[in-house]
Design an enzyme around this catalytic site. Structure first.
Site, PDB file in Angstrom:
ATOM      1  N   GLY A 259      38.431  40.065  35.065  1.00  0.00           N
ATOM      2  CA  GLY A 259      39.117  40.762  36.154  1.00  0.00           C
ATOM      3  C   GLY A 259      40.395  41.477  35.770  1.00  0.00           C
ATOM      4  O   GLY A 259      40.980  42.163  36.605  1.00  0.00           O
ATOM      5  N   ALA A 260      40.825  41.360  34.513  1.00  0.00           N
ATOM      6  CA  ALA A 260      42.090  41.998  34.117  1.00  0.00           C
ATOM      7  C   ALA A 260      42.010  43.518  34.245  1.00  0.00           C
ATOM      8  O   ALA A 260      42.922  44.165  34.775  1.00  0.00           O
ATOM      9  CB  ALA A 260      42.455  41.596  32.688  1.00  0.00           C
ATOM     10  N   GLY A 261      40.908  44.097  33.772  1.00  0.00           N
ATOM     11  CA  GLY A 261      40.738  45.536  33.894  1.00  0.00           C
ATOM     12  C   GLY A 261      40.610  45.992  35.336  1.00  0.00           C
ATOM     13  O   GLY A 261      41.080  47.073  35.704  1.00  0.00           O
ATOM     14  N   ASP A 262      39.999  45.154  36.165  1.00  0.00           N
ATOM     15  CA  ASP A 262      39.863  45.479  37.584  1.00  0.00           C
ATOM     16  C   ASP A 262      41.210  45.424  38.295  1.00  0.00           C
ATOM     17  O   ASP A 262      41.501  46.244  39.165  1.00  0.00           O
ATOM     18  CB  ASP A 262      38.888  44.516  38.252  1.00  0.00           C
ATOM     19  CG  ASP A 262      37.547  44.469  37.536  1.00  0.00           C
ATOM     20  OD1 ASP A 262      37.125  45.515  36.997  1.00  0.00           O
ATOM     21  OD2 ASP A 262      36.936  43.384  37.489  1.00  0.00           O
TER      22      ASP A 262
END
Length: 342
Positions: A259-262
Site C-alpha cells: 500500500g505504500a505506492g497507493d
C-alpha cells in the site's frame, strides 16, 4: 470533502491475508491477519483520509467479504455509488508473503473473482463523467469483461474532461505471461496524463536494470503531463514537459510495504485535484511529491494497506520531524504547501 474535485478510482478491491510473522513462506506462516486491500481502493481511501472527495468503481462478491469491503469504503468516506455486486463470483483474496525486509510476494485466489466480471453496462457513467481525476491500474486490463469496462470508463472520463491517472501496479502472477503483462500495461500508456511507476516496474517494462533518467524517460509519451518514478527509501523522481527533479525518501522502520505506492498516489491526487497547475510549477510540485512520499513511508510502518494509510496530521508530524532534522544538520527546507489541508 464534498466541495473538492472528485477523484474516481477504478478497479479491484480484495482481502489481503497478511502473515502474522515476517520472513517465512506462506506454507510456514502460523497464521494470517485479514486486511482490506486492492490498489485502486487503497488510493481512494488514502485520498479520502487526507480530506479528499473520492469514489470507487468496481465489483465485489455478494458475500461477507464483499459486504465488509463496501462497508470499509463507506467508513472511510469513499462513495460506493459505483460499486456493484456479483451473485455468483466471490470477492478476491490475496495471500501476501512478507519477507524480512517488508517486501512482498503475492498468491491470488480469483478464478474468476467478482472484480474480473464487471461489465460496461454496469458502469455508473454519471459518476465517472463527474470525475476531476480518474485513476486506474492495470489489473482490470487482464481479461474480459472487465477490460472492456475499464476502457469504456476511461474514455467516458477523458471525454468529460478528467485528468487520467495511472499506476501500472505490476502483479505478474495474474498475467498469462510476462510479455502479455508488458503489452497490457503499456496498452494504455499513451492515454494517461499522470503515471506513477516503481523501480521494479521500470525495470520490467524497459527490460533492463537501469534506473537512470534516460531509462525512465524512454517511457515518456507526448500525452503525459507528469511521470513519477518511486524508489522506496531512496525517494522519488519526477518528470514533466519542462523540468525534472527528485526528492529524498524517509528512513522509517519498514514492517510491510503493502500500500505504500497507493498512499503516495492518493496523496498526490488529493493535492493536485483542485489545482492541476501545480504540475507545471516545480516548487509546488516538489512540495506535493515530498508530502506524497511521506504518506508512502508512513504506510510501511504497519501491516496491511488500508489500516496503515496515514491521516494529514500524521504526515505533517513526519514532515516537521524531517524539517527539524535537516535544520539541525544545517539544511533549510520548509513545507509551506504541506501545511494546507487541501
Amino acid at each position: 470533502m464534498a466541495n473538492s474535485g472528485l477523484i474516481v478510482s477504478f478497479g479491484e478491491m480484495l482481502i489481503d491475508m497478511v502473515p502474522t510473522v515476517t520472513g517465512v513462506s506462506l506454507a510456514e506462516a502460523p497464521g494470517f491477519v485479514k486486511a482490506p486491500g486492492g490498489a485502486p481502493a487503497n488510493v481512494a481511501i488514502a485520498a479520502a483520509r487526507l480530506g479528499g472527495n473520492t469514489a470507487f468503481v468496481g465489483k465485489l462478491g455478494d458475500d461477507e467479504f464483499g459486504l465488509l469491503l463496501a462497508g470499509i469504503l463507506k467508513e472511510n468516506g469513499v462513495s460506493t455509488e459505483g460499486v456493484c455486486f456479483d451473485k455468483v463470483a466471490r470477492t478476491a483474496l490475496a495471500f501476501v508473503t512478507l519477507r524480512a525486509d517488508g517486501e512482498r510476494e503475492f498468491m491470488f485466489y480469483r478464478n474468476p473473482s467478482a472484480d474480473m466480471l464487471l461489465t460496461p453496462p454496469e458502469l455508473n457513467l454519471p459518476l465517472i463523467r463527474s470525475a476531476k481525476i480518474f485513476h486506474f491500474g492495470s489489473i482490470s486490463l487482464i481479461g474480459e469483461p472487465c477490460r472492456s469496462a475499464h476502457l469504456k470508463a476511461m474514455k467516458e472520463a477523458k471525454d468529460a474532461g478528467a485528468l487520467l491517472s495511472y499506476d501500472p501496479n505490476l502483479r505478474l502472477p495474474l498475467w498469462p505471461s510476462a510479455e502479455e503483462a508488458r503489452e497490457g500495461m503499456l496498452s494504455v500508456w499513451d492515454k494517461a496524463d499522470v503515471i506513477k511507476m516503481s523501480d521494479d516496474e521500470l525495470c520490467f517494462l524497459t527490460q533492463n536494470s537501469s534506473l537512470d533518467d534516460e531509462s525512465a524517460l524512454s517511457l515518456w509519451r507526448p500525452n503525459l503531463k507528469l511521470l513519477l518514478l518511486t524508489l522506496g527509501k531512496k525517494g522519488c523522481r519526477y518528470y514533466t514537459k519542462n523540468f525534472k527533479g527528485a526528492v529524498e525518501g524517509y528512513s522509517l522502520k519498514r514492517v510491510d510495504t503493502t500500500g505504500a505506492g497507493d498512499a503516495f498516489m492518493g496523496a498526490l491526487l488529493r493535492k493536485i485535484v483542485d489545482d492541476l497547475s501545480i504540475i507545471e510549477d516545480e516548487e509546488r510540485l516538489k512540495e506535493v511529491v515530498r508530502y506524497a512520499s511521506a504518506c508512502g513511508a508512513i504506510t510501511t510502518t504497519k501491516k496491511g494497506a488500508i489500516p496503515a494509510l496515514p491521516s494529514h496530521s500524521q504526515v505533517l508530524t513526519l514532515l516537521n520531524q524531517d524539517h527539524n532534522r535537516k535544520n539541525h544538520f544545517g539544511f533549510t527546507n520548509c513545507f509551506p504547501f504541506a501545511n494546507k489541508n487541501n
